[in-house]
Design an enzyme around this catalytic site. Structure first.
Site, mmCIF file in Angstrom:
data_model
loop_
_atom_site.group_PDB
_atom_site.id
_atom_site.type_symbol
_atom_site.label_atom_id
_atom_site.label_comp_id
_atom_site.label_asym_id
_atom_site.label_seq_id
_atom_site.Cartn_x
_atom_site.Cartn_y
_atom_site.Cartn_z
ATOM 1 N N ASN A 33 -21.765 13.098 -9.948
ATOM 2 C CA ASN A 33 -21.135 12.849 -8.656
ATOM 3 C C ASN A 33 -21.875 11.692 -7.988
ATOM 4 O OD1 ASN A 33 -19.048 14.134 -6.758
ATOM 5 N ND2 ASN A 33 -20.794 13.734 -5.416
ATOM 6 N N SER A 35 -22.946 11.256 -5.045
ATOM 7 C CA SER A 35 -24.184 11.712 -4.391
ATOM 8 C C SER A 35 -24.719 12.887 -5.209
ATOM 9 C CB SER A 35 -23.911 12.137 -2.954
ATOM 10 O OG SER A 35 -23.240 13.370 -2.942
ATOM 11 N N LYS A 75 -10.573 11.330 -5.407
ATOM 12 C CA LYS A 75 -9.370 11.101 -4.610
ATOM 13 C C LYS A 75 -8.676 9.828 -5.119
ATOM 14 C CE LYS A 75 -8.185 11.157 0.252
ATOM 15 N NZ LYS A 75 -8.006 9.795 0.707
ATOM 16 N N ASN A 102 -4.084 12.394 -8.788
ATOM 17 C CA ASN A 102 -2.657 12.119 -8.594
ATOM 18 C C ASN A 102 -2.445 10.620 -8.424
ATOM 19 O OD1 ASN A 102 -1.023 14.397 -8.769
ATOM 20 N ND2 ASN A 102 -1.473 15.055 -6.678
ATOM 21 N N LYS A 182 3.915 13.746 -13.785
ATOM 22 C CA LYS A 182 3.290 14.526 -12.704
ATOM 23 C C LYS A 182 3.915 14.173 -11.362
ATOM 24 C CE LYS A 182 0.411 17.293 -10.565
ATOM 25 N NZ LYS A 182 0.291 16.892 -9.200
ATOM 26 N N ASN A 186 5.850 16.711 -8.785
ATOM 27 C CA ASN A 186 5.609 16.880 -7.351
ATOM 28 C C ASN A 186 6.882 16.695 -6.541
ATOM 29 O OD1 ASN A 186 2.930 17.094 -8.190
ATOM 30 N ND2 ASN A 186 2.170 16.043 -6.377
ATOM 31 N N GLU A 189 8.630 19.772 -6.785
ATOM 32 C CA GLU A 189 7.876 20.722 -5.934
ATOM 33 C C GLU A 189 8.327 20.598 -4.475
ATOM 34 O OE1 GLU A 189 3.497 20.621 -6.508
ATOM 35 O OE2 GLU A 189 3.330 20.178 -4.377
ATOM 36 N N ARG A 445 33.741 -4.497 -1.707
ATOM 37 C CA ARG A 445 32.766 -5.506 -2.156
ATOM 38 C C ARG A 445 33.492 -6.762 -2.624
ATOM 39 N NH1 ARG A 445 30.046 -4.219 -6.728
ATOM 40 N NH2 ARG A 445 28.288 -5.541 -6.184
ATOM 41 N N HIS A 451 32.763 -9.771 -5.265
ATOM 42 C CA HIS A 451 31.829 -9.141 -6.208
ATOM 43 C C HIS A 451 32.518 -8.615 -7.471
ATOM 44 C CE1 HIS A 451 28.521 -9.715 -3.539
ATOM 45 N NE2 HIS A 451 29.120 -9.063 -2.557
HETATM 46 C C1 6PG Z 1 -0.147 20.290 -7.860
HETATM 47 C C2 6PG Z 1 0.219 19.738 -6.509
HETATM 48 C C3 6PG Z 1 -0.839 18.851 -5.958
HETATM 49 C C4 6PG Z 1 -0.438 18.133 -4.678
HETATM 50 C C5 6PG Z 1 -0.315 19.012 -3.508
HETATM 51 C C6 6PG Z 1 -0.197 18.256 -2.203
HETATM 52 O O1 6PG Z 1 0.638 20.060 -8.763
HETATM 53 O O2 6PG Z 1 -1.175 20.951 -8.002
HETATM 54 O O3 6PG Z 1 1.377 18.987 -6.655
HETATM 55 O O4 6PG Z 1 -1.110 17.902 -6.939
HETATM 56 O O5 6PG Z 1 -1.408 17.212 -4.391
HETATM 57 O O6 6PG Z 1 0.711 19.890 -3.681
HETATM 58 O O7 6PG Z 1 0.981 17.580 -2.062
HETATM 59 P P1 6PG Z 1 1.488 17.142 -0.608
HETATM 60 O O8 6PG Z 1 0.282 17.066 0.274
HETATM 61 O O9 6PG Z 1 2.125 15.822 -0.762
HETATM 62 O O10 6PG Z 1 2.418 18.218 -0.164
#
Ligand code: 6PG
Length: 479
Positions: A33, A35, A75, A102, A182, A186, A189, A445, A451
């Site tokens: 890490n 630190s 991050k 991410n 991924k 999301n 999600e 169009r 067009h």
């Molecule tokens: C996962 C999530 C994760 C994501 C959070 C926050 O698959 O574990 O997708 O990666 O960072 O869900 O997403 P938001 O802050 O944009 O809602």
């Protein structure tokens, strides 16, 4: 050199992933890490893990067996570039740098290209499942070279979640493919969460049930075809009582949804690929709408319907909402897979959509029973052009479409926003339409911009001389 894998970045995700790695047979884990304090903290807290700590990148590299393999868990953003740069300086050709954050996939494509010049493998790997997933078994979506997968495959398989006996990890495709998938995960999600939120809102406002009572409904739904992690945790959130006020927690949480950007990337990317991910887009926009209190404060006075929203047959209404949720969810996933298909074509990735659905069955945030049905659909037809047309899903629409329409009508009549429910239904009706008013758009169009258009009855490209005698001529195709 005694570690077969290293982790850089020891915040919660990183330290949990390191602990997960260390807990699996055959792994010895080096940790680093920026630190050292944090490294020491992780060492002290988890003596059982047998971590090999490093205080410099040189020491970290020296503690790793070749090919050296390190997973970066910092991050996403500029910090990632700095760590990659530092590792590139101490690693050698054939070694492997994995970015488990991410990251935005174009960044991953760029980084892979740069790192490759030094002979080092760079792998962008999407990791889903939050803190608990990182510790106990996430779903992992790695991109990168075939060479890196030889070393990385067994390590990632050792820590991934297991669904139906199979580890939730597969080599998605080269360079940015893993982070692309991924990203879409999301986006889905976001859609899934928004749909659940709309279902909750409609039930609450339609029946007057309390959050705890609605928690029971979600818990019940979680025993059927909607079974999923997000439905399960929704019940838990709705049941939670705020300690300081005694109210349901959901009633004291500020109604402004945050976002870290992956949903927006999914939509931006879909726009440039020309893929209509309307459910994901509405879910992303719904978060934006909620997060403008200054606008909402002035708009709150706009007129709505006069009559209060009351549902006469509660049980029937709740069942309608369940079906509307399921149908809309199928649309969102179908759109997400459409984006992956289009992304693969655009970026030259060979992505196995069935394999993607399988690794999402465990570990990740969108894990759900119904991913098995998606896997079945792609097993039957790997080239399925529209996922939701697979026989199983078509059958769901047969059962659900009338309920879905009733729910969207009820929401509109009652003045309850249901953007994801209604846009999903519009997509459904759009994609199944035998003829669309796109013909009129083409006419417009052609009128203002020459067009051009194509005809249904003959080959070629045409233009009507709108400002002349309005006869039709053959024209050059301008799209
Ligand atoms: C996962 C999530 C994760 C994501 C959070 C926050 O698959 O574990 O997708 O990666 O960072 O869900 O997403 P938001 O802050 O944009 O809602």
């Amino acid at each position: 050199a005694s570690a077969n894998i290293g982790v850089v970045g020891l915040a919660v995700m990183g330290s949990n992933l390191a602990r997960n790695l260390a807990s699996r047979e055959g792994n010895t884990v080096a940790i680093f890490n920026r630190s050292y304090e944090k490294t020491q903290g992780v060492l002290d807290a988890h003596p059982e893990a047998g971590f090999i700590p490093a205080s410099t990148y040189e020491e970290f590299a020296a503690s790793l067996q070749k090919p050296r393999t390190a997973i970066i868990m910092v991050k996403a953003g500029a910090g990632t570039d700095a760590v990659i740069q530092a590792l590139t300086e101490v690693f050698e050709p054939g070694d492997i740098i994995v970015d488990g954050g991410n990251a935005y996939f174009p960044d991953t494509i760029r980084r892979e290209k740069t790192v490759r010049e030094s002979g080092i493998n760079f792998v962008g790997a999407g990791i889903s499942g939050g803190e608990e997933g990182a510790l106990l078994g996430p779903s992992i979506m790695p991109g990168g070279s075939d060479e890196s997968w030889v070393t990385l495959g067994p390590i990632l398989r050792s820590i991934a979640a297991v669904a139906e006996g199979e580890p939730c990890v597969t080599h998605i495709g080269h360079d940015g493919a893993g982070h692309f998938v991924k990203m879409v995960h999301n986006g889905i999600e976001y859609a899934d969460m928004q749909l659940i939120a709309e279902a909750y809102d409609l039930i609450r406002r339609g029946t007057g049930k309390s959050p705890a009572e609605i928690a029971d409904i979600f818990a019940e739904w979680n025993t059927g075809e909607l079974e999923s992690y997000l439905i399960e945790i929704t019940a838990e959130v709705l049941r939670q009582v705020d300690a300081s006020t005694g109210k349901p927690l959901v009633d004291v949480i500020l109604d402004q949804a945050g976002a870290k950007g992956t949903g927006a990337w999914t939509v931006q990317t879909a726009l440039s690929l020309g893929v209509p991910v309307s459910g994901i887009a509405e879910a992303t926009f719904a978060r934006s709408l909620s997060s403008h209190p200054e606008q909402r404060a002035v708009a709150v006075n706009l007129p709505g319907p006069d009559n209060a929203f009351t549902v006469t047959d509660e049980a029937a209404f709740i069942e309608d909402v369940r079906l509307a949720l399921y149908a809309s969810k199928i649309v969102a996933y179908s759109q997400g897979f459409d984006e992956i298909r289009a992304g693969a074509a655009e970026y030259g990735w060979n992505i196995d959509l069935g394999a993607v659905s399988k690794i999402w069955r465990g570990g990740c945030i969108i894990r759900a029973q119904f991913l098995n049905r998606i896997a079945d659909a792609y097993a039957d037809n790997t080239d399925l052009p529209v996922l939701m047309t697979a026989p199983y899903f078509a059958e769901v629409f047969t059962r659900a479409q009338e309920a879905w329409r009733r729910v969207v009508i009820a929401a509109a009549t009652a003045g309850i926003p249901a953007p994801a429910f209604s846009s999903s239904l519009s997509y459904y009706d759009g994609i199944r339409a035998d003829r669309l008013p796109a013909a009129l758009v083409q006419g417009q169009r052609d009128f203002f911009g020459a067009h051009t258009y194509k005809r249904i009855d003959k080959e070629g490209t045409f233009h009507t001389l709108w400002s002349g005698d309005r006869t039709e001529i053959e024209a050059e195709d301008t799209h």
